[in-house]
Design an enzyme around this catalytic site. Structure first.
Site, mmCIF file in Angstrom:
data_model
loop_
_atom_site.group_PDB
_atom_site.id
_atom_site.type_symbol
_atom_site.label_atom_id
_atom_site.label_comp_id
_atom_site.label_asym_id
_atom_site.label_seq_id
_atom_site.Cartn_x
_atom_site.Cartn_y
_atom_site.Cartn_z
ATOM 1 N N PHE A 149 49.957 -9.125 59.163
ATOM 2 C CA PHE A 149 50.276 -9.414 57.756
ATOM 3 C C PHE A 149 51.607 -8.824 57.314
ATOM 4 O O PHE A 149 52.193 -9.279 56.338
ATOM 5 C CB PHE A 149 49.147 -8.908 56.830
ATOM 6 C CG PHE A 149 49.213 -7.428 56.532
ATOM 7 C CD1 PHE A 149 50.070 -6.935 55.546
ATOM 8 C CD2 PHE A 149 48.442 -6.520 57.240
ATOM 9 C CE1 PHE A 149 50.148 -5.573 55.282
ATOM 10 C CE2 PHE A 149 48.511 -5.161 56.986
ATOM 11 C CZ PHE A 149 49.368 -4.689 56.009
ATOM 12 N N LYS A 173 49.327 -18.557 65.010
ATOM 13 C CA LYS A 173 48.160 -18.190 64.193
ATOM 14 C C LYS A 173 48.609 -16.989 63.362
ATOM 15 O O LYS A 173 48.547 -15.841 63.800
ATOM 16 C CB LYS A 173 46.976 -17.823 65.099
ATOM 17 C CG LYS A 173 45.583 -17.997 64.483
ATOM 18 C CD LYS A 173 45.368 -17.267 63.178
ATOM 19 C CE LYS A 173 45.085 -15.803 63.353
ATOM 20 N NZ LYS A 173 45.009 -15.070 62.055
ATOM 21 N N GLU A 176 45.989 -14.248 58.110
ATOM 22 C CA GLU A 176 45.306 -15.008 57.060
ATOM 23 C C GLU A 176 45.571 -14.409 55.677
ATOM 24 O O GLU A 176 45.260 -15.017 54.661
ATOM 25 C CB GLU A 176 43.791 -15.070 57.345
ATOM 26 C CG GLU A 176 43.046 -13.741 57.280
ATOM 27 C CD GLU A 176 43.181 -12.879 58.539
ATOM 28 O OE1 GLU A 176 44.144 -13.064 59.313
ATOM 29 O OE2 GLU A 176 42.321 -11.989 58.732
ATOM 30 N N CYS A 281 55.314 -1.206 61.103
ATOM 31 C CA CYS A 281 54.942 -0.543 62.361
ATOM 32 C C CYS A 281 56.008 0.448 62.784
ATOM 33 O O CYS A 281 55.779 1.284 63.643
ATOM 34 C CB CYS A 281 54.714 -1.561 63.456
ATOM 35 S SG CYS A 281 56.229 -2.388 63.896
ATOM 36 N N GLU A 380 46.596 5.878 62.202
ATOM 37 C CA GLU A 380 47.734 5.155 61.633
ATOM 38 C C GLU A 380 47.327 4.807 60.200
ATOM 39 O O GLU A 380 46.435 3.979 59.986
ATOM 40 C CB GLU A 380 48.004 3.866 62.419
ATOM 41 C CG GLU A 380 49.155 3.075 61.835
ATOM 42 C CD GLU A 380 49.363 1.712 62.485
ATOM 43 O OE1 GLU A 380 48.379 1.058 62.876
ATOM 44 O OE2 GLU A 380 50.528 1.275 62.555
HETATM 45 P P1 NAD Z 1 45.417 -6.840 62.700
HETATM 46 O O1 NAD Z 1 45.306 -6.338 64.094
HETATM 47 O O2 NAD Z 1 44.265 -6.619 61.778
HETATM 48 O O3 NAD Z 1 45.667 -8.434 62.699
HETATM 49 C C1 NAD Z 1 46.664 -9.011 63.496
HETATM 50 C C2 NAD Z 1 46.245 -10.432 63.834
HETATM 51 O O4 NAD Z 1 45.021 -10.395 64.580
HETATM 52 C C3 NAD Z 1 45.988 -11.309 62.614
HETATM 53 O O5 NAD Z 1 46.505 -12.591 62.855
HETATM 54 C C4 NAD Z 1 44.466 -11.315 62.500
HETATM 55 O O6 NAD Z 1 43.972 -12.512 61.950
HETATM 56 C C5 NAD Z 1 44.015 -11.170 63.938
HETATM 57 N N1 NAD Z 1 42.741 -10.449 64.049
HETATM 58 C C6 NAD Z 1 42.287 -9.454 63.241
HETATM 59 N N2 NAD Z 1 41.077 -9.028 63.655
HETATM 60 C C7 NAD Z 1 40.761 -9.756 64.745
HETATM 61 C C8 NAD Z 1 39.634 -9.763 65.630
HETATM 62 N N3 NAD Z 1 38.600 -8.942 65.467
HETATM 63 N N4 NAD Z 1 39.637 -10.634 66.655
HETATM 64 C C9 NAD Z 1 40.677 -11.472 66.842
HETATM 65 N N5 NAD Z 1 41.763 -11.501 66.029
HETATM 66 C C10 NAD Z 1 41.819 -10.651 65.006
HETATM 67 O O7 NAD Z 1 46.766 -6.229 62.104
HETATM 68 P P2 NAD Z 1 47.308 -6.339 60.603
HETATM 69 O O8 NAD Z 1 46.466 -5.483 59.729
HETATM 70 O O9 NAD Z 1 47.536 -7.739 60.224
HETATM 71 O O10 NAD Z 1 48.746 -5.672 60.782
HETATM 72 C C11 NAD Z 1 48.975 -4.304 60.740
HETATM 73 C C12 NAD Z 1 48.975 -3.691 62.123
HETATM 74 O O11 NAD Z 1 49.962 -4.335 62.937
HETATM 75 C C13 NAD Z 1 49.363 -2.228 62.131
HETATM 76 O O12 NAD Z 1 48.542 -1.559 63.052
HETATM 77 C C14 NAD Z 1 50.809 -2.234 62.601
HETATM 78 O O13 NAD Z 1 51.253 -1.044 63.223
HETATM 79 C C15 NAD Z 1 50.774 -3.348 63.569
HETATM 80 N N6 NAD Z 1 52.110 -3.888 63.792
HETATM 81 C C16 NAD Z 1 52.699 -3.600 64.972
HETATM 82 C C17 NAD Z 1 53.978 -4.054 65.203
HETATM 83 C C18 NAD Z 1 54.646 -3.764 66.498
HETATM 84 O O14 NAD Z 1 55.674 -4.363 66.737
HETATM 85 N N7 NAD Z 1 54.129 -2.908 67.343
HETATM 86 C C19 NAD Z 1 54.650 -4.799 64.230
HETATM 87 C C20 NAD Z 1 54.006 -5.086 63.035
HETATM 88 C C21 NAD Z 1 52.723 -4.615 62.828
#
Ligand code: NAD
Length: 495
Positions: A149, A173, A176, A281, A380
């Site tokens: 997100f 994808k 959401e 991140c 985090e």
């Molecule tokens: P998230 O892991 O909750 O979601 C990421 C994606 O995975 C979304 O598209 C979501 O729909 C999907 N998803 C969520 N739960 C799922 C499940 N149980 N099974 C399958 N798919 C699932 O992450 P977020 O809250 O959207 O983003 C924040 C996180 O992303 C933080 O931990 C941040 O550090 C990390 N992030 C990392 C980087 C990097 O480059 N390392 C960059 C940006 C964000």
């Protein structure tokens, strides 16, 4: 209620699964739309469309692919403000920050404009008598990107620009929580001249993600998100025979040595700790103050905080917007209670700073005397909470950085070039800043952390991105003399 649909085959496609999710305006706390959640059949339809489009797209010349990327570059540039305002409306980040996100994403399209150069192979003439050997790069096929997100425009651009330029077709994808930017980009991609079906967007949750991970026609998956999901994506995707790069969460330390310019370090800590409400991140979440740096640094950070303007992202003087959801805001606020219970000093408590209305706002918080066992250090937080740890020596600071399970980014602030050079050598972290708090690599390097911040072998975008989205083929050839040739005095015009 406005409905946000999928983008398949160059057009919007209404969801038929009967499942949707809410899209909030975090600045007001109101739901502004609902987004379709794809069923297995809808993901299959998108993959079939991308597979069909692959036949033509992988055969399109490099110069034509480059031309499309140049068109897309112009269109994204011309629509910066529109994209930024979508980001502010659904994510909450302030407009200036949203414009910065678009600019950093755009770099990746600019990089992909150079695809003819990036796809070059190697050539060895006369490897054996009359035999030449050469390597060529080819696309993988249909590839997918699953994005978080916090960068709803930039992270998709990290992925699809190179993937498509390499000749793959793409299924995105997006998160959401803020899905509109990806649809807007779909329109721009079409206007840029990309054939329908090369870029597709399916919205959804675990159902869509799991189908992507299982689908036999998807060759590779790029993921950015939290560490537990990144690990799951990597394990499931690779078990199903896919190439996977899965970037996870972070806990980024900023080490401040006693000789650092304290004002510069404080400005950097505040900018990198609270920018985008800490939902980056690469945000700095821990300042490690070495020796005498601690007292003046904490004072300098504290002095800056009352001046920060927290408010709706679309108001010109706002410097920090709301958090993404009410639940996330409450979870972040909870760390202030546990920090105090576990013995830390809450120097500034953001819960005291309120913004009128029902938005998901939380003011900035500063926690001092943080210890390794505390929840605010172990987790985090992903919010506007900056922790300060006090250590006596560089070695103790380095141990903290290296013992941490994450290894996304880190920074050192010092005037001592030797110390900075040593830190760059010593730290087990993928991206290092020297007097630079958020060292996000430019698009012609690659982005990626170490340890629990990345699962897979290749980093995102840049040279690693090209490697990730292609595979090499080596050809060994022997030819008789050419039998025919023609004369043409003109410069070639056909692509
Ligand atoms: P998230 O892991 O909750 O979601 C990421 C994606 O995975 C979304 O598209 C979501 O729909 C999907 N998803 C969520 N739960 C799922 C499940 N149980 N099974 C399958 N798919 C699932 O992450 P977020 O809250 O959207 O983003 C924040 C996180 O992303 C933080 O931990 C941040 O550090 C990390 N992030 C990392 C980087 C990097 O480059 N390392 C960059 C940006 C964000």
């Amino acid at each position: 209620m406005r409905r946000i649909n999928h983008w398949i085959g160059g057009q919007t496609v209404e969801g038929t699964s009967g499942r949707t999710g809410p899209v909030w305006n975090p600045a007001t706390g109101e739901q502004q739309a609902e987004v379709d959640f794809a069923s297995v059949e809808e993901v299959d339809r998108a993959v079939a469309t991308a597979k069909e489009a692959l036949i033509g797209w992988r055969a399109v010349s490099l110069s034509r692919r480059s031309e499309v990327m140049f068109h897309l570059r112009e269109l994204v540039d011309a629509n910066r403000k529109e994209i930024a305002s979508l980001l502010t409306s659904e994510h909450g980040k302030v407009l200036g920050d949203a414009l910065g996100e678009v600019a950093r994403g755009l770099e990746n399209i600019e990089f992909a404009c150079g695809i003819p150069n990036l796809m070059k192979g190697g050539y060895s003439e006369q490897a054996s008598t009359g035999v030449d050997v050469y390597s060529i790069r080819q696309p993988l096929g249909v590839v997918a990107g699953i994005t978080p997100f916090n960068f709803p425009a930039m992270v998709p651009m990290w992925m699809f620009a190179n993937a498509i330029a390499c000749g793959n077709t793409f299924i995105l994808k997006p998160s959401e929580k803020d899905p509109s930017a990806s649809l807007f980009i779909g329109e721009l991609v079409k206007q840029a001249g990309l054939p329908d079906g090369v870029f597709n967007v399916v919205h959804g949750d675990k159902v869509a993600v799991d189908r992507i991970l299982e689908h036999p026609d998807i060759a590779a998956v790029s993921f950015v998100g939290s560490t537990p999901i990144a690990r799951y994506i990597y394990e499931t995707g690779t078990r199903n025979g896919k190439r996977v790069q899965a970037l996870g969460g972070a806990k980024n330390h900023m080490v401040v040595l006693p000789d650092a310019d304290i004002d510069m370090a404080a400005d950097a800590a505040v900018s990198a700790g609270y920018g985008s409400a800490g939902e980056r991140c690469m945000a700095i979440s821990v300042v490690v103050a070495v020796g005498d740096a601690a007292d003046p640094l904490v004072d300098a950070i504290k002095a800056r905080l009352p001046k920060l303007k927290v408010g709706p992202g679309n108001e010109p003087d706002s410097e920090m917007g709301p958090l993404i959801t009410r639940e996330h805001r409450d979870k972040v606020a909870g760390y202030l209670d546990t920090a105090a219970e576990q013995g830390a000093t809450v120097v500034v408590d953001g819960r005291g700073q309120t913004v009128p209305g029902d938005g998901f706002f939380l003011g900035v918080s500063l926690i001092d005397d943080v210890g390794e066992a505390m929840d605010c250090y172990r987790d985090e937080i992903f919010g506007p909470v900056l922790s300060v740890m006090r250590v006596d020596t560089y070695e103790e600071a380095l141990r903290l950085v290296n013992d941490n399970p994450y290894g996304n980014g880190t920074a050192i602030f010092t005037r001592d070039g030797g110390a900075a050079h040593q830190f760059q050598f010593d730290c087990n972290v993928g991206m290092v800043g020297i007097n630079v708090p958020i060292p996000v690599p430019v698009s012609y390097y690659s982005f990626g952390g170490w340890k629990a911040s990345l699962f897979g072998d290749l980093h995102m975008y840049g040279p690693d991105g090209i490697q990730f989205y292609t595979r090499t083929k080596v050809v060994t050839s022997r030819w008789p003399d050419p039998a025919t040739s023609t004369v043409d005095l003109g410069f070639p015009q056909v692509r």
